[in-house]
Design a protein around this motif. Structure first.
Motif, PDB file in Angstrom:
ATOM      1  N   VAL A 102     -17.504  -3.696 -24.514  1.00 53.59           N
ATOM      2  CA  VAL A 102     -16.451  -4.281 -23.689  1.00 53.59           C
ATOM      3  C   VAL A 102     -16.010  -3.166 -22.757  1.00 53.59           C
ATOM      4  N   VAL A 103     -16.122  -3.394 -21.446  1.00 46.01           N
ATOM      5  CA  VAL A 103     -15.842  -2.376 -20.439  1.00 46.01           C
ATOM      6  C   VAL A 103     -14.562  -2.764 -19.715  1.00 46.01           C
ATOM      7  N   ARG A 104     -13.659  -1.788 -19.584  1.00 48.60           N
ATOM      8  CA  ARG A 104     -12.387  -2.001 -18.868  1.00 48.60           C
ATOM      9  C   ARG A 104     -12.106  -0.781 -18.017  1.00 48.60           C
ATOM     10  N   ASP A 105     -11.874  -1.009 -16.739  1.00 47.61           N
ATOM     11  CA  ASP A 105     -11.540   0.089 -15.846  1.00 47.61           C
ATOM     12  C   ASP A 105     -10.059   0.435 -16.006  1.00 47.61           C
ATOM     13  N   ALA A 142      -7.735   0.751 -13.953  1.00 49.88           N
ATOM     14  CA  ALA A 142      -6.927   0.381 -12.791  1.00 49.88           C
ATOM     15  C   ALA A 142      -5.568  -0.128 -13.247  1.00 49.88           C
ATOM     16  N   PRO A 143      -4.490   0.325 -12.601  1.00 51.58           N
ATOM     17  CA  PRO A 143      -3.162  -0.180 -12.974  1.00 51.58           C
ATOM     18  C   PRO A 143      -3.031  -1.673 -12.674  1.00 51.58           C
ATOM     19  N   ASP A 144      -2.115  -2.325 -13.363  1.00 50.56           N
ATOM     20  CA  ASP A 144      -1.936  -3.769 -13.208  1.00 50.56           C
ATOM     21  C   ASP A 144      -1.476  -4.155 -11.807  1.00 50.56           C
ATOM     22  N   ASP A 150      -9.675  -8.043 -11.097  1.00 48.02           N
ATOM     23  CA  ASP A 150     -10.132  -9.382 -11.445  1.00 48.02           C
ATOM     24  C   ASP A 150     -11.651  -9.397 -11.517  1.00 48.02           C
ATOM     25  N   PRO A 151     -12.271  -9.567 -12.660  1.00 47.12           N
ATOM     26  CA  PRO A 151     -11.727  -9.696 -14.008  1.00 47.12           C
ATOM     27  C   PRO A 151     -11.271  -8.343 -14.543  1.00 47.12           C
ATOM     28  N   ALA A 152     -10.394  -8.385 -15.520  1.00 46.66           N
ATOM     29  CA  ALA A 152      -9.830  -7.151 -16.069  1.00 46.66           C
ATOM     30  C   ALA A 152     -10.822  -6.415 -16.957  1.00 46.66           C
ATOM     31  N   GLU A 153     -11.722  -7.133 -17.633  1.00 51.76           N
ATOM     32  CA  GLU A 153     -12.705  -6.485 -18.502  1.00 51.76           C
ATOM     33  C   GLU A 153     -13.992  -7.303 -18.543  1.00 51.76           C
TER      34      GLU A 153
END
Length: 190
Positions: A81-84, A86-88, A93-96
């Motif tokens: 599962v990859v998530r950057d 980046a601040p909210d 989009d998509p977040a992960e």
């Protein structure tokens, strides 16, 4: 977690029957060995690399593409599962991403940023959650990948307003000229 606790709880409740102790103890040992073997199949930090490509200057409330490249350096397949980072406020989009990455391969991922406010933002890390072979264990990995993004007002939109103002057509976007009494000439105040 419940899969690991079930044999232990079952063996405690069945301790009253001495005939069931040895089969349950054998099942506990086998399940414990499987869990330990699965623990050692967790991917390590050096098994992956991550790179990011993004624009340095972004416009407010416009879509900007960010490209991530995740590489698997090990010979084994990995479920990630990859998530950057980046601040909210940048609205990724998509977040992960949930991906299955074959051994010795790389996968490009693309997501969009929709900045909600102006300013300078630092994207410092990319986070991976790697699972073991039987998916009993997870390891959280973070990789430094610094990128700075400066968000400014949409200059293209401002240029369109300037063009409408020069051609005296601001009424097309809802701007109207209103005379206020007393602000332009002293004669109107009388």
């Amino acid at each position: 977690v419940w899969l690991a606790l079930a044999p232990g709880l079952l063996s405690i409740t069945l301790l009253l029957s001495s005939a069931m102790i040895w089969p349950l103890a054998a099942i506990d040992v086998v399940l414990g060995a499987v869990a330990i073997r699965d623990l050692f199949s967790l991917p390590r930090r050096k098994d992956f690399t991550v790179a990011r490509q993004a624009v340095r200057v972004a416009s407010l409330r416009k879509r900007h593409a960010v490209n991530l490249t995740v590489s698997n350096l090990s010979p084994r397949d990995a479920h990630l599962v990859v998530r950057d980072g980046a601040p909210d406020v940048l609205g990724p989009d998509p977040a992960e991403f949930a991906i299955d990455l074959p051994g010795r391969s790389r996968m490009p991922l693309e997501y969009a940023l929709h900045a909600g406010r102006r300013g300078a933002f630092e994207l410092e890390r990319v986070y991976l959650r790697a699972e073991s072979r039987f998916r009993l264990w997870q390891r959280l990995l973070d990789y430094p990948c610094a990128t700075s993004i400066h968000v400014y007002p949409d200059l293209k939109q401002l240029a369109e307003y300037a063009l409408l103002a020069r051609t005296n057509r601001l009424n097309l976007v809802g701007v109207r000229r209103v005379r206020r009494v007393g602000h332009e000439h002293d004669f109107e105040r009388l």
